[in-house]
Enzyme design. Structure first.
Site, PDB file in Angstrom:
ATOM      1  CB  SER A 304      -0.909   0.012   1.215  1.00  0.00           C
ATOM      2  OG  SER A 304      -1.702  -1.153   1.216  1.00  0.00           O
ATOM      3  CG  ASP A 328     -14.553  -1.044   1.877  1.00  0.00           C
ATOM      4  OD1 ASP A 328     -14.819  -2.100   1.265  1.00  0.00           O
ATOM      5  OD2 ASP A 328     -13.644  -0.953   2.730  1.00  0.00           O
ATOM      6  CG  ASP A 343     -10.158  -3.120   2.574  1.00  0.00           C
ATOM      7  OD1 ASP A 343     -10.244  -2.118   1.844  1.00  0.00           O
ATOM      8  OD2 ASP A 343      -9.438  -3.168   3.602  1.00  0.00           O
ATOM      9  CG  HIS A 353     -11.871   0.809   5.170  1.00  0.00           C
ATOM     10  ND1 HIS A 353     -10.986   1.069   6.189  1.00  0.00           N
ATOM     11  CD2 HIS A 353     -11.264  -0.130   4.403  1.00  0.00           C
ATOM     12  CE1 HIS A 353      -9.895   0.342   6.051  1.00  0.00           C
ATOM     13  NE2 HIS A 353     -10.042  -0.410   4.963  1.00  0.00           N
ATOM     14  CB  CYS A 366      -9.869   2.123   1.891  1.00  0.00           C
ATOM     15  SG  CYS A 366     -11.296   1.284   1.208  1.00  0.00           S
TER      16      CYS A 366
END
Lengths: 617, 364
Positions: A304, A328, A343, A353, A366
């Site tokens: 990420s 999400d 996720d 999220h 996210c």
């Protein structure tokens, strides 16, 4: 015709011979009578290496070694057993010796024992007259006072190998036994070595020195001043104690490397003394791979940590608005029947999220949001922004053996695997997984580029070279390379603000390191997947074998305005200490070093330490 | 003619004058080799090599010259393939890639080229009109330059030079016009400064050391300084066999191989050198005579080139040891210790003998 030419040329040779043997005979006869003049090389002093504070980190210390000169030794095997009777020779010493015997000049001394104790020197001096061709030689050997912590940045010197001989001017290395093998020692070998001098020594018929006739002094090698900071390097090294991983810290304004760590490490002094085969094998075959420089050669999926780059590309293209929101649920689906891309949060919390915008998506990392963005961008746009930040290309740091990582594209997959690029591949590289690979050094450069709002510099370790010509060392200038141009400054602002929230806002993925922090940090966490989970399989730390556990990344820069340091950390095989915890220690150490340059209130030091790496969650 | 009794030497195709010259030089070589390295078994080894190489020479002498002509292109291609494989998989030996490990020996493909190049060029020129025109020479020049550059890249400057000269000598013997020789020289003359301009600093420095070895006393300069002292101190009559102080005190490097002439001059003096040079001269003159007597163009060109290559060997080696030519690493033929170049040399003597003894004895 040919015969005429032959006769003329032979006559010329005879003329030359007559000139030497009759006209100049007296001169050469005298020379030959006194010849007993030997030309002996004088080894230059290897350049010293200092850190940015002027602390000596590579020096030369004197030792005595026992050497055999094959040309003056009537029977080498006998001589070896004679020496063995005086002081036992180990098998590995004998092995090193016979290896060098094969390719070294016969009139040059070959060490049989590299480091003699004072007793051995005394003992041998008594027996020396019995052993022609054997001498005690005083040498300078390389010494690295800070040992392991600098091993991967400095590299080390080792005995000149047959492979090295191909790359060097052998005449220039006469008398020299050691050469830079890796690291700064290797990449600056040409200037560290210096120029070999020589002297004419008059000897008697038995080869004993009578006097020195003339002496051309050697020129010592250039001294190097590194941009590395010993204090920062040592505390960063300590922060990784017992872990596997790497840390690279860069000064964003110049590209100067402040710290470069790879763990586990090794003692470079072992090599400088001529490492024995057994120790070398054990280092080489260790599953921990201590000789492997993870900082520049380790290639990991950046995870990420590249989300800020994806966000910048989306904003640059105007593909979505900065306030673009999604809900999400904890997963992403390419189409309504297809595979679920989960996720990371779903594995522990079984929900997503919720509503996220771009800033929150970066701060909370996210995945669902970035799956959505990646799908909108497509592989070529992702490849474009990653490449502009330098992924997939060596940084050209002044170290040898750097890996270039990989910024995949559809064309690349076709070429290498002869397979089509699937939309799922795009989702994977959109969150920094799959075939996307980066070195810790490249990620430190990414952090520095974000800190500079696009300006890029070639990272370098050597900041000044002292060739002894002038009083002042010659500074190496920062080398700027094409920047990442993002036209709208608001885009930088948004992304960097989101990175600030990663650390400073509750809910940020690195919020736990903000406790008691005295400066502002922009950062981004990341996880490099080591192996892939099956659909719906749950990642459970305890069930996964240690060496298959995910790696923890963190990139950061500080302060946010006018940044002084950018850092990338990777900790292999997830551990209670994450990359972010380590980065906090490194940043604290950096700002404590230079209180005058920041607005820090240094009285809060103790509290900072408590709030830092050790305790959180 | 048929009534003349056929001697044994005729039957086995030997050429006595050439053979006697070879034996004399080889004997001198063994004597001085003994002095250069008395303690080890180099004499036995060198003698063994001489015998094996002589056997090869006699074997080759049985082969009629037209056979050489027919195998020339095949031999050349074979050597070229070996040469390229050396560059690719070659064994690394003393920093240069020259050797190919065959089943039982380490073999230098460059040596094969020393024979293959003059053979092929002689065959090519034999098939074209003589004297050749400048344009027809482009192909043979290419055939010479290709292996030369490959070998120079190894890097083995000495052998590259020998192959270049062996090929050019064939062209020279084919009676090219003076204009051609002059224009070739001019081309070389012009390309040298151009190359110099293209070279990097360190390469230029290497070349400078080649011409002025004294400037590099730790490298090749050391050899030259010591070798000049050895030769000069020998004087008119020399210091006597086994009495060369330079060589025996181990000041002289490479004294059994490339620099053996220095040992010879130190111990036998100018007189000894004159005898050695006279022997070489005899061999060369005999070779030129064989070339002149040859009955077809191919044989004439091949014999001329092979014998002149021997001359180049001797001249460059002695020139280098006495410090008038750059040190390029060429052995003294029949004297220097070492196997591969000896075998090639004896093979070319075999070819010369074959050419001379296979003439059809037609009454004129």
């Amino acid at each position: 015709m040919a015969a005429v030419i032959i006769v003329i040329l032979f006559a010329a040779l005879i003329g030359r011979l007559a000139f030497l043997q009759i006209y100049q005979h007296d001169l050469y006869r005298t020379l030959s009578l006194n010849n007993q003049v030997r030309i002996v090389p004088i080894v230059p002093k290897r350049g010293l290496i200092f850190d940015r504070q002027g602390i000596l980190i590579a020096e030369n210390i004197p030792i005595f070694s026992l050497e055999i000169t094959p040309e003056r030794t009537p029977n080498i095997e006998n001589t070896l057993s004679e020496i063995h009777a005086i002081m036992p020779i180990t098998n590995s010493e004998r092995h090193q010796f016979s290896k060098q015997l094969k390719y070294k000049r016969r009139d040059e001394g070959i060490p049989i024992r590299v480091r003699l104790t004072e007793q051995e020197v005394a003992k041998f001096s008594l027996e020396k007259h019995r052993l022609p061709g054997v001498d005690i030689a005083a040498h300078l050997i390389r010494y690295y006072p800070l040992g392991e912590s600098f091993a991967h940045a400095l590299g080390y010197v080792g005995p000149i190998s047959q492979k090295d001989l191909l790359e060097i001017d052998q005449a220039a290395y006469r008398g020299t036994n050691f050469i830079g093998k890796v690291g700064v020692e290797k990449s600056y070998e040409a200037i560290l070595h210096g120029k070999t001098g020589y002297q004419h020594i008059e000897t008697d018929a038995k080869g004993r020195t009578i006097r020195v006739l003339n002496r051309i002094p050697p020129k010592p090698g250039a001294n190097l001043h590194l941009s590395l900071d010993s204090h920062l390097q040592l505390s960063a090294f300590k922060a990784l104690e017992g872990l596997k991983g790497a840390i690279v810290a860069i000064e964003p304004e110049t590209g100067a490397v402040l710290a470069l760590i790879s763990k586990p490490s090794f003692d470079p002094n072992l090599f400088a003394e001529g490492i024995d085969v057994k120790t070398y094998r054990s280092l080489q075959n260790s599953s921990e791979r201590p000789l492997f420089n993870r900082a520049i050669k380790g290639q990991y999926p950046p995870g990420s940590t590249i989300k800020p780059l994806v966000a910048l590309k989306v904003l640059e293209l105007g593909a979505v608005n900065p306030d673009f929101k999604i809900f999400d649920p904890g997963w992403y689906q390419l189409n309504h029947t297809g595979r679920l891309y989960r996720d990371w949060i779903f594995f522990s919390k079984r929900h997503g999220h919720g509503w996220v915008d771009m800033e929150k998506a970066i701060a909370q990392s996210c995945d669902t949001y970035f799956f959505t963005l990646a799908n909108k961008l497509g592989v070529e746009n992702l490849h474009n922004i990653y490449s502009r930040f330098g992924l997939g290309k060596a940084t050209d740091i002044d170290l040898v053996g750097e890996a270039s990582g990989l910024s995949p594209s559809a064309a690349w997959k076709k070429r290498v695997y002869n397979e089509a690029w699937y939309p799922g591949d795009t989702l994977n590289i959109g969150i920094g997984q799959g075939t996307l690979l980066a070195t810790p050094l490249q990620m430190a450069q990414v952090a520095a580029t974000l800190a500079n709002r696009g300006h890029r510099f070639v990272p370098h370790l050597v900041s000044a070279i002292d060739t002894h010509h002038n009083d002042q060392p010659i500074e190496t200038l920062p080398q700027e390379i094409p920047p990442v141009i993002i036209k709208n400054p608001d885009h930088w602002k948004l992304v960097i603000n989101a990175m600030k929230n990663v650390v400073h806002m509750p809910g940020g993925t690195a919020y736990r390191i903000s406790h008691g922090i005295k400066y502002q940090v922009a950062g981004k966490t990341g996880t490099a997947q080591v192996f892939n989970l099956k659909q719906n399989e749950k990642y459970e730390v305890n069930k996964v074998k240690a060496h298959l556990r995910d790696h923890s990344w963190f990139i950061a820069f500080a302060p946010i305005e006018n940044p002084k340091i950018a850092v990338a950390v990777i900790v292999e095989n997830k551990h209670s200490k994450t990359g972010a915890d380590i980065a906090r220690v490194v940043l604290d150490s950096y700002f404590n070093l230079k209180p005058q340059e920041t607005t820090l209130d240094t009285s809060g030091e103790d509290e900072t330490e408590v709030g830092g790496a050790e305790h959180s969650e | 003619m048929f009534s003349k009794p056929r001697l044994l030497s005729t039957k086995i195709h030997l050429d006595w004058p050439l053979l006697i010259g070879i034996i004399c030089v080889s004997l001198l070589g063994l004597i001085i080799l003994y002095s250069a390295k008395p303690e080890s078994d180099v004499i036995e080894r060198q003698l063994l090599r001489l015998l094996i190489a002589s056997a090869l020479m006699i074997a080759i002498a049985q082969v009629p010259p037209r056979m050489f002509k027919s195998i020339a292109p095949g031999l050349y291609c074979f050597a070229l393939i070996l040469l390229m494989s050396v560059l690719i998989i070659g064994h690394v030996s003393k920093g240069a890639q020259r050797w190919l490990d065959l089943w039982f020996v380490r073999f230098q493909p460059a040596e094969l080229m020393k024979i293959a190049v003059p053979m092929l060029i002689a065959r090519y020129l034999d098939n074209s009109l003589l004297p050749p025109k400048a344009l027809t020479l482009l192909i043979p020049l290419g055939l010479i330059l290709l292996p030369t550059l490959l070998i120079a890249k190894q890097p083995d400057l000495g052998t590259a030079l020998l192959i270049l000269s062996s090929g050019l000598l064939v062209i020279f013997f084919s009676g090219v016009s003076w204009q051609f020789v002059v224009s070739l020289a001019a081309t070389v003359g012009f390309s040298v400064p151009l190359l110099w301009f293209l070279m990097r600093d360190y390469q230029r420095q290497r070349i400078m050391i080649l011409f002025n070895p004294e400037s590099d006393p730790l490298g090749t300069g050391y050899h030259i300084i010591q070798s000049k002292i050895a030769i000069g101190s020998g004087g008119l009559f020399g210091k006597g066999w086994l009495n060369g102080s330079q060589s025996h005190l181990e000041f002289l490097p490479e004294r059994t191989t490339d620099f053996i002439f220095a040992v010879f001059s130190e111990e036998f003096g100018l007189v000894g050198c004159l005898i050695l040079l006279a022997l070489y001269l005899c061999i060369i003159i005999r070779g030129l005579y064989i070339s002149a007597q040859a009955q077809d163009t191919f044989s004439r060109l091949l014999a001329g080139s092979l014998i002149m290559t021997l001359f180049v060997y001797v001249f460059v080696n002695i020139g280098m040891v006495t410090g008038v030519l750059p040190v390029v690493g060429i052995p003294l033929p029949l004297v220097s210790y070492g196997g591969t170049s000896l075998v090639t040399l004896m093979a070319s003597f075999g070819i010369l003998m074959s050419i001379h003894t296979h003439r059809s004895l037609l009454p004129k």
